[in-house]
Design an enzyme around this catalytic site. Structure first.
Site, PDB file in Angstrom:
ATOM      1  N   GLU A  66       0.817  -1.206   0.000  1.00 52.92           N
ATOM      2  CA  GLU A  66       0.000   0.000   0.000  1.00 52.92           C
ATOM      3  C   GLU A  66       0.854   1.260   0.000  1.00 52.92           C
ATOM      4  O   GLU A  66       1.928   1.285   0.602  1.00 52.92           O
ATOM      5  CB  GLU A  66      -0.882   0.025   1.254  1.00 52.92           C
ATOM      6  CG  GLU A  66      -1.844  -1.134   1.314  1.00 52.92           C
ATOM      7  CD  GLU A  66      -2.579  -1.218   2.644  1.00 52.92           C
ATOM      8  OE1 GLU A  66      -3.706  -1.719   2.644  1.00 52.92           O
ATOM      9  OE2 GLU A  66      -2.000  -0.775   3.671  1.00 52.92           O
ATOM     10  N   ASP A 237      -7.922  -4.831   9.842  1.00 52.35           N
ATOM     11  CA  ASP A 237      -7.409  -3.666   9.118  1.00 52.35           C
ATOM     12  C   ASP A 237      -7.265  -3.896   7.619  1.00 52.35           C
ATOM     13  O   ASP A 237      -6.583  -3.153   6.940  1.00 52.35           O
ATOM     14  CB  ASP A 237      -6.071  -3.220   9.696  1.00 52.35           C
ATOM     15  CG  ASP A 237      -4.993  -4.287   9.551  1.00 52.35           C
ATOM     16  OD1 ASP A 237      -5.327  -5.390   9.098  1.00 52.35           O
ATOM     17  OD2 ASP A 237      -3.844  -4.000   9.889  1.00 52.35           O
TER      18      ASP A 237
END
Lengths: 349, 349
Positions: A66, A237
């Site tokens: 990410e 998450d």
């Protein structure tokens, strides 16, 4: 060889893992956690001045990579972070990260740093900052379910920021709990190893869940959660990864960082798209209530947000000043005449 | 102090600006440009195997900071790049960049490198690769309008890949042209400095426009462009920045990298959203025709795409092997037990 000496602008300070550890010990780990919580809270207070965008994720079979950018119009930051649950099998970290700060006015980088350690610190500092607003008054005890890489940081942040004096630990792997017990020796905390999640939550005002499986799991079931606690849910998450039974969410007031991201990645991915949540920054500014009464269950559904990294990067940059805990990287090409990049290359021959 | 020695996995090879220059001279700049063109073409040929996403841009008054990620499922790359036209006033680069390669299976970075020079090289290599497919047969002459940092790279790439022997230069600033003339001496190219764009395009089969103003400009008007030329439009590469009169686009067959990005950033931002374009990768694979006849005007509306950076980063990594043109950065925290990040921190005390 006429080697072009890079100018100051062309040099980017880089904080290695070793230098980050030196910086943390130089300042003291509890001081760093407390100051980070304050830095993050200060940036949550000016939440509306930030460019916010959900992280840019590249998913693969084994994990995710990410990029998490943000900017306050003056400073730009981004973090590179991966999440690969199976990495531990090969002796690698599940999560590694590095980050960068740049000047918005020129686009020039001003700091590059490891962020594996720094992310562990800022995640714990964010949890503690949220708990400062949401946990019951005079909280003394935190339960930590999942005793992996984040456990000690959470314990020390809750001690430094919220004043807890007791941590109750549980992990499906007793060796993880043993590791955490050993690491927390000497930090003036009462540390209790427990044999079940049920036993661990006894008497705790704060329950932190931080397990690493990339799957829908039920670390806490509804009957385990009594009135008045604060749940600090860290491990849910990413899409497909949650830790709490959805009935707990229904009984709780749920606080989140950035709803568009949390609805995809957090515990509330189990709920309808209009499930009510409160943005934490509104609690920090006083625009929304935090804990209203002693019986309320508060739940911080934390997935980690770019602004927390921004705060942490700015904090490190400030604290680096006057130290030698960095090295300069010749990362930016800097010809005397900006239009003469090729001439710079030729003169280096 | 018991300093934990980082393992090989924890070390990321870093190529500084100085080492990139050493690598380029070690291999030869024209060889690098030709090999890069081949590497980029090879990746365009397998275009469909890449994750493609428009760049993530953070715009501000003075410029833009962008992250350009991509992945082929095995290797992940991203580039950080800024564009700040006013930077030159302060003696800074308009565009600076760095990039990273990582393993998709673990998320671990395997290369960090300066990309200001590397972007200049890959941009020119991409132009030349496109021209190899689109320019008239036996092209000898290229016109270069805008003689900034990209000019010499374009000239040498077109020489190495397409076999041009003459470059005709024009810039509104004669000093930029003079710089380019000097830098291209000794490269076995006939270099002609011109006093107008009109004069510069005389007899050229390829017209390259690469000017830096962040505004709608008209570097080429319709009456300047004769039949049969190939236009290589580099400078129109962000919203609000174009170089060609829209009438030229109407007379041309327009080839682009990634339509969703080019429609926002390229010359075709002036046209309707359904203005017909051909994706360059289809020309490379033979799925779409390139140049069909001698009278056709072909136009490569180039804005730069993440896959070109991916190719360039992989190329650098391959060519680094066996050299010492890099340093190892201690960028990834690597505790013996991945769950024991805190223990690693404590033992470093």
């Amino acid at each position: 060889m006429l080697s072009p000496l890079p100018s100051a602008k062309a040099m980017v300070p880089f904080v290695s893992v070793e230098n980050m550890m030196r910086l943390v010990h130089h300042l003291g780990v509890e001081t760093v956690l407390a100051e980070l919580a304050d830095a993050i809270e200060a940036d949550f207070r000016r939440w509306e001045s930030f460019d916010k965008t959900p992280r840019v994720a590249s998913h693969s079979r084994d994990g995710v990579i990410e990029l998490m950018p943000t900017s306050d119009g003056s400073v730009y930051s981004f973090k590179y972070v991966n999440g690969h649950p199976k990495n531990t099998v090969d002796g690698l970290q599940t999560v590694t990260a590095f980050g960068l700060l740049a000047e918005v006015s020129t686009g020039y980088p001003v700091l590059l740093t490891e962020m594996t350690l720094l992310t562990a610190l800022r995640t714990a500092a964010t949890s503690a900052m949220a708990a400062r607003h949401l946990a019951p008054k005079s909280t003394r005890t935190m339960t930590m379910i999942g005793n992996g890489a984040q456990a000690e940081f959470q314990a020390l942040a809750m001690k430094a920021v919220c004043g807890i004096d007791t941590v109750r630990l549980y992990d499906i792997d007793p060796r993880a709990t043993e590791k955490t017990v050993q690491n927390l020796a000497g930090f003036d905390l009462k540390v209790v190893a427990c044999r079940s999640a049920q036993e661990a939550i006894e008497g705790a005002e704060i329950i932190t869940t931080c397990t690493a499986d990339k799957q829908f799991a039920t670390i806490l079931t509804d009957n385990m959660v009594g009135a008045g606690v604060h749940i600090n849910a860290i491990g849910g998450d990413c899409p497909g990864k949650t830790e709490l039974h959805r009935d707990i969410l229904k009984r709780s007031d749920v606080f989140v960082e950035f709803p568009p991201q949390t609805r995809i990645e957090g515990e509330i991915q189990q709920m309808a798209p209009d499930f009510p949540v409160v943005e934490l920054w509104k609690v920090v500014t006083g625009a929304a209530p935090g804990r209203r009464d002693a019986k309320q269950i508060t739940l911080f559904d934390s997935v980690g947000f770019a602004i927390e990294d921004f705060s942490a990067l700015r904090y490190v940059r400030e604290r680096l000043s006057g130290t030698d805990f960095y090295q300069n990287l010749d990362m930016i090409a800097d010809p005397d005449d900006p239009r003469d990049l090729f001439g710079m290359l030729q003169r280096a021959k």
